[in-house]
Motif scaffolding. Structure first.
Motif, PDB file in Angstrom:
ATOM      1  N   SER A 155      54.879 -26.596  81.503  1.00  0.00           N
ATOM      2  CA  SER A 155      56.276 -26.372  81.858  1.00  0.00           C
ATOM      3  C   SER A 155      57.230 -27.131  80.946  1.00  0.00           C
ATOM      4  O   SER A 155      58.440 -26.874  80.945  1.00  0.00           O
ATOM      5  CB  SER A 155      56.528 -26.771  83.314  1.00  0.00           C
ATOM      6  N   ARG A 156      56.686 -28.069  80.157  1.00  0.00           N
ATOM      7  CA  ARG A 156      57.508 -28.843  79.226  1.00  0.00           C
ATOM      8  C   ARG A 156      57.247 -28.424  77.781  1.00  0.00           C
ATOM      9  O   ARG A 156      57.585 -29.148  76.841  1.00  0.00           O
ATOM     10  CB  ARG A 156      57.207 -30.341  79.381  1.00  0.00           C
ATOM     11  N   ALA A 157      56.605 -27.259  77.609  1.00  0.00           N
ATOM     12  CA  ALA A 157      56.240 -26.798  76.266  1.00  0.00           C
ATOM     13  C   ALA A 157      56.885 -25.457  75.944  1.00  0.00           C
ATOM     14  O   ALA A 157      57.254 -24.688  76.836  1.00  0.00           O
ATOM     15  CB  ALA A 157      54.722 -26.689  76.145  1.00  0.00           C
ATOM     16  N   ILE A 158      57.010 -25.191  74.657  1.00  0.00           N
ATOM     17  CA  ILE A 158      57.530 -23.928  74.137  1.00  0.00           C
ATOM     18  C   ILE A 158      56.599 -23.468  73.019  1.00  0.00           C
ATOM     19  O   ILE A 158      56.128 -24.277  72.213  1.00  0.00           O
ATOM     20  CB  ILE A 158      58.951 -24.102  73.565  1.00  0.00           C
ATOM     21  N   MET A 159      56.328 -22.161  72.980  1.00  0.00           N
ATOM     22  CA  MET A 159      55.601 -21.563  71.856  1.00  0.00           C
ATOM     23  C   MET A 159      56.570 -20.705  71.073  1.00  0.00           C
ATOM     24  O   MET A 159      57.270 -19.866  71.661  1.00  0.00           O
ATOM     25  CB  MET A 159      54.439 -20.710  72.364  1.00  0.00           C
ATOM     26  N   ILE A 160      56.611 -20.892  69.765  1.00  0.00           N
ATOM     27  CA  ILE A 160      57.513 -20.119  68.908  1.00  0.00           C
ATOM     28  C   ILE A 160      56.680 -19.301  67.936  1.00  0.00           C
ATOM     29  O   ILE A 160      55.851 -19.843  67.202  1.00  0.00           O
ATOM     30  CB  ILE A 160      58.465 -21.057  68.142  1.00  0.00           C
ATOM     31  N   GLY A 161      56.870 -17.988  67.946  1.00  0.00           N
ATOM     32  CA  GLY A 161      56.096 -17.127  67.067  1.00  0.00           C
ATOM     33  C   GLY A 161      56.768 -15.788  66.837  1.00  0.00           C
ATOM     34  O   GLY A 161      57.768 -15.461  67.484  1.00  0.00           O
ATOM     35  N   ASP A 162      56.181 -15.006  65.934  1.00  0.00           N
ATOM     36  CA  ASP A 162      56.805 -13.745  65.542  1.00  0.00           C
ATOM     37  C   ASP A 162      56.086 -12.501  66.047  1.00  0.00           C
ATOM     38  O   ASP A 162      56.555 -11.385  65.830  1.00  0.00           O
ATOM     39  CB  ASP A 162      56.927 -13.657  64.016  1.00  0.00           C
ATOM     40  N   ARG A 163      54.924 -12.671  66.719  1.00  0.00           N
ATOM     41  CA  ARG A 163      54.167 -11.515  67.172  1.00  0.00           C
ATOM     42  C   ARG A 163      53.883 -11.608  68.672  1.00  0.00           C
ATOM     43  O   ARG A 163      53.936 -12.674  69.284  1.00  0.00           O
ATOM     44  CB  ARG A 163      52.829 -11.403  66.411  1.00  0.00           C
ATOM     45  N   SER A 164      53.530 -10.474  69.252  1.00  0.00           N
ATOM     46  CA  SER A 164      53.249 -10.419  70.688  1.00  0.00           C
ATOM     47  C   SER A 164      52.117 -11.361  71.077  1.00  0.00           C
ATOM     48  O   SER A 164      52.120 -11.930  72.183  1.00  0.00           O
ATOM     49  CB  SER A 164      52.910  -8.984  71.109  1.00  0.00           C
ATOM     50  N   HIS A 165      51.141 -11.546  70.176  1.00  0.00           N
ATOM     51  CA  HIS A 165      50.004 -12.418  70.469  1.00  0.00           C
ATOM     52  C   HIS A 165      50.462 -13.845  70.799  1.00  0.00           C
ATOM     53  O   HIS A 165      49.881 -14.511  71.656  1.00  0.00           O
ATOM     54  CB  HIS A 165      49.040 -12.462  69.276  1.00  0.00           C
ATOM     55  N   ILE A 178      59.218 -18.168  72.664  1.00  0.00           N
ATOM     56  CA  ILE A 178      60.417 -17.754  71.936  1.00  0.00           C
ATOM     57  C   ILE A 178      59.970 -16.924  70.739  1.00  0.00           C
ATOM     58  O   ILE A 178      59.094 -17.340  69.970  1.00  0.00           O
ATOM     59  CB  ILE A 178      61.232 -18.968  71.463  1.00  0.00           C
ATOM     60  N   GLY A 179      60.556 -15.758  70.586  1.00  0.00           N
ATOM     61  CA  GLY A 179      60.220 -14.889  69.471  1.00  0.00           C
ATOM     62  C   GLY A 179      61.198 -15.042  68.321  1.00  0.00           C
ATOM     63  O   GLY A 179      62.395 -15.242  68.546  1.00  0.00           O
ATOM     64  N   VAL A 180      60.693 -14.975  67.085  1.00  0.00           N
ATOM     65  CA  VAL A 180      61.562 -15.014  65.919  1.00  0.00           C
ATOM     66  C   VAL A 180      61.603 -13.631  65.280  1.00  0.00           C
ATOM     67  O   VAL A 180      60.571 -12.963  65.156  1.00  0.00           O
ATOM     68  CB  VAL A 180      61.117 -16.082  64.903  1.00  0.00           C
ATOM     69  N   LEU A 181      62.791 -13.231  64.897  1.00  0.00           N
ATOM     70  CA  LEU A 181      63.003 -11.869  64.397  1.00  0.00           C
ATOM     71  C   LEU A 181      62.908 -11.752  62.885  1.00  0.00           C
ATOM     72  O   LEU A 181      63.001 -10.657  62.351  1.00  0.00           O
ATOM     73  CB  LEU A 181      64.376 -11.361  64.866  1.00  0.00           C
ATOM     74  N   TYR A 182      62.725 -12.865  62.192  1.00  0.00           N
ATOM     75  CA  TYR A 182      62.643 -12.810  60.735  1.00  0.00           C
ATOM     76  C   TYR A 182      61.206 -12.647  60.243  1.00  0.00           C
ATOM     77  O   TYR A 182      60.962 -12.561  59.048  1.00  0.00           O
ATOM     78  CB  TYR A 182      63.275 -14.068  60.117  1.00  0.00           C
ATOM     79  N   GLY A 183      60.230 -12.636  61.176  1.00  0.00           N
ATOM     80  CA  GLY A 183      58.833 -12.498  60.802  1.00  0.00           C
ATOM     81  C   GLY A 183      58.377 -11.050  60.812  1.00  0.00           C
ATOM     82  O   GLY A 183      59.110 -10.158  60.370  1.00  0.00           O
ATOM     83  N   TYR A 184      57.191 -10.803  61.396  1.00  0.00           N
ATOM     84  CA  TYR A 184      56.585  -9.479  61.282  1.00  0.00           C
ATOM     85  C   TYR A 184      56.489  -8.712  62.595  1.00  0.00           C
ATOM     86  O   TYR A 184      55.943  -7.619  62.628  1.00  0.00           O
ATOM     87  CB  TYR A 184      55.208  -9.611  60.621  1.00  0.00           C
ATOM     88  N   GLY A 185      57.028  -9.267  63.661  1.00  0.00           N
ATOM     89  CA  GLY A 185      57.077  -8.551  64.927  1.00  0.00           C
ATOM     90  C   GLY A 185      58.476  -8.017  65.185  1.00  0.00           C
ATOM     91  O   GLY A 185      59.468  -8.638  64.790  1.00  0.00           O
ATOM     92  N   SER A 186      58.568  -6.882  65.849  1.00  0.00           N
ATOM     93  CA  SER A 186      59.873  -6.293  66.127  1.00  0.00           C
ATOM     94  C   SER A 186      60.491  -6.893  67.383  1.00  0.00           C
ATOM     95  O   SER A 186      59.817  -7.543  68.194  1.00  0.00           O
ATOM     96  CB  SER A 186      59.731  -4.785  66.324  1.00  0.00           C
ATOM     97  N   ARG A 187      61.780  -6.655  67.556  1.00  0.00           N
ATOM     98  CA  ARG A 187      62.472  -7.079  68.772  1.00  0.00           C
ATOM     99  C   ARG A 187      61.795  -6.479  70.002  1.00  0.00           C
ATOM    100  O   ARG A 187      61.593  -7.166  71.013  1.00  0.00           O
ATOM    101  CB  ARG A 187      63.938  -6.631  68.704  1.00  0.00           C
ATOM    102  N   GLU A 188      61.423  -5.210  69.907  1.00  0.00           N
ATOM    103  CA  GLU A 188      60.793  -4.529  71.043  1.00  0.00           C
ATOM    104  C   GLU A 188      59.437  -5.162  71.365  1.00  0.00           C
ATOM    105  O   GLU A 188      59.117  -5.384  72.539  1.00  0.00           O
ATOM    106  CB  GLU A 188      60.620  -3.039  70.728  1.00  0.00           C
ATOM    107  N   GLU A 189      58.635  -5.428  70.341  1.00  0.00           N
ATOM    108  CA  GLU A 189      57.321  -6.034  70.545  1.00  0.00           C
ATOM    109  C   GLU A 189      57.443  -7.373  71.270  1.00  0.00           C
ATOM    110  O   GLU A 189      56.707  -7.646  72.227  1.00  0.00           O
ATOM    111  CB  GLU A 189      56.630  -6.246  69.201  1.00  0.00           C
ATOM    112  N   LEU A 190      58.360  -8.200  70.818  1.00  0.00           N
ATOM    113  CA  LEU A 190      58.513  -9.540  71.377  1.00  0.00           C
ATOM    114  C   LEU A 190      59.090  -9.501  72.791  1.00  0.00           C
ATOM    115  O   LEU A 190      58.672 -10.259  73.671  1.00  0.00           O
ATOM    116  CB  LEU A 190      59.389 -10.388  70.460  1.00  0.00           C
ATOM    117  N   THR A 191      60.039  -8.610  72.998  1.00  0.00           N
ATOM    118  CA  THR A 191      60.653  -8.489  74.326  1.00  0.00           C
ATOM    119  C   THR A 191      59.641  -7.985  75.341  1.00  0.00           C
ATOM    120  O   THR A 191      59.524  -8.525  76.456  1.00  0.00           O
ATOM    121  CB  THR A 191      61.864  -7.542  74.276  1.00  0.00           C
TER     122      THR A 191
END
Length: 214
Positions: A155-165, A178-191
């Protein structure tokens, strides 16, 4: 103290030339059709062997494909890579206020070399990655291992990445992603994967997290 796990490929660095070039090499050596690098971009993020199973149409030659990929990647592809803009500044802003870790599906023997190559080691307490035999290549398994090793309250951690995995693996362990949009996953994939927030740039990560860090 808050804990932040960062994915590597597509989040800290842009590894496209090295990963796709090494996949092309493996496919060529196996006598298989060789797609263009742009057509292999979807392979950036998921576990390597999983991507090769798809590319090869099954398990046959998948292990040989991994070995051939690493044959090129370990000497050449590893360094066909670049930091995303403002990554160092983002990490420097977060480091005094949180424990930072890398959590990547890439084998840690390669991930460690990449982190050192770009001078990122001082920002991170540890680099968590898969074993060469594929152990903990699944992001959920990797994060479970990292949580245990670091004594982190999910509950005190965050994962930041660009793909659904990244997001799915985080949610499996009770971590917000938290998803990043500058990598290789789309907004839809991350959402659809359940990201609690999306960041368009590295600096936006620090800006978003600053309010919640002690």
């Amino acid at each position: 103290m808050d804990t932040i796990f960062f994915d590597l490929d597509g989040t800290l660095t842009d590894p496209k030339p090295g990963i796709t070039g090494s996949l092309q090499y493996a496919l060529e050596q196996l006598g298989r059709p060789v797609p263009a690098q742009d057509e292999l971009a979807w392979c950036i993020g998921p576990p390597l062997r999983d991507s090769l199973v798809v590319l090869l149409g099954g398990e046959v030659d998948a292990d040989r494909g991994v070995a051939l990929y690493r044959e090129r990647f370990g000497d050449v592809g590893l360094y066909e890579n670049s930091l995303y803009p403002d990554i160092a500044a983002t990490l420097a802003a977060l480091k005094p206020r949180a424990r930072l870790f890398v959590a990547t599906s890439k084998a840690h023997v390669f991930a460690d070399r990449i982190v050192d190559h770009f001078g990122l080691r001082p920002h991170f307490d540890h680099v968590f990655g898969a074993e060469l035999d594929g152990t903990r290549a699944n992001k959920g398994d990797l994060l479970a291992f990292a949580l245990e090793r670091t004594g982190t309250d999910p509950s005190r951690a965050i994962m930041i990445g660009d793909r659904s995995h990244d997001i799915v693996g985080a949610r499996r362990n009770g971590i917000d992603g938290i998803g990043v949009l500058y990598g290789y996953g789309s907004r839809e994939e991350l959402t659809e994967a359940g990201a609690v927030h999306l960041c368009a740039t590295p600096l936006a990560i620090a800006e978003h997290l600053s309010a919640g860090l002690n």
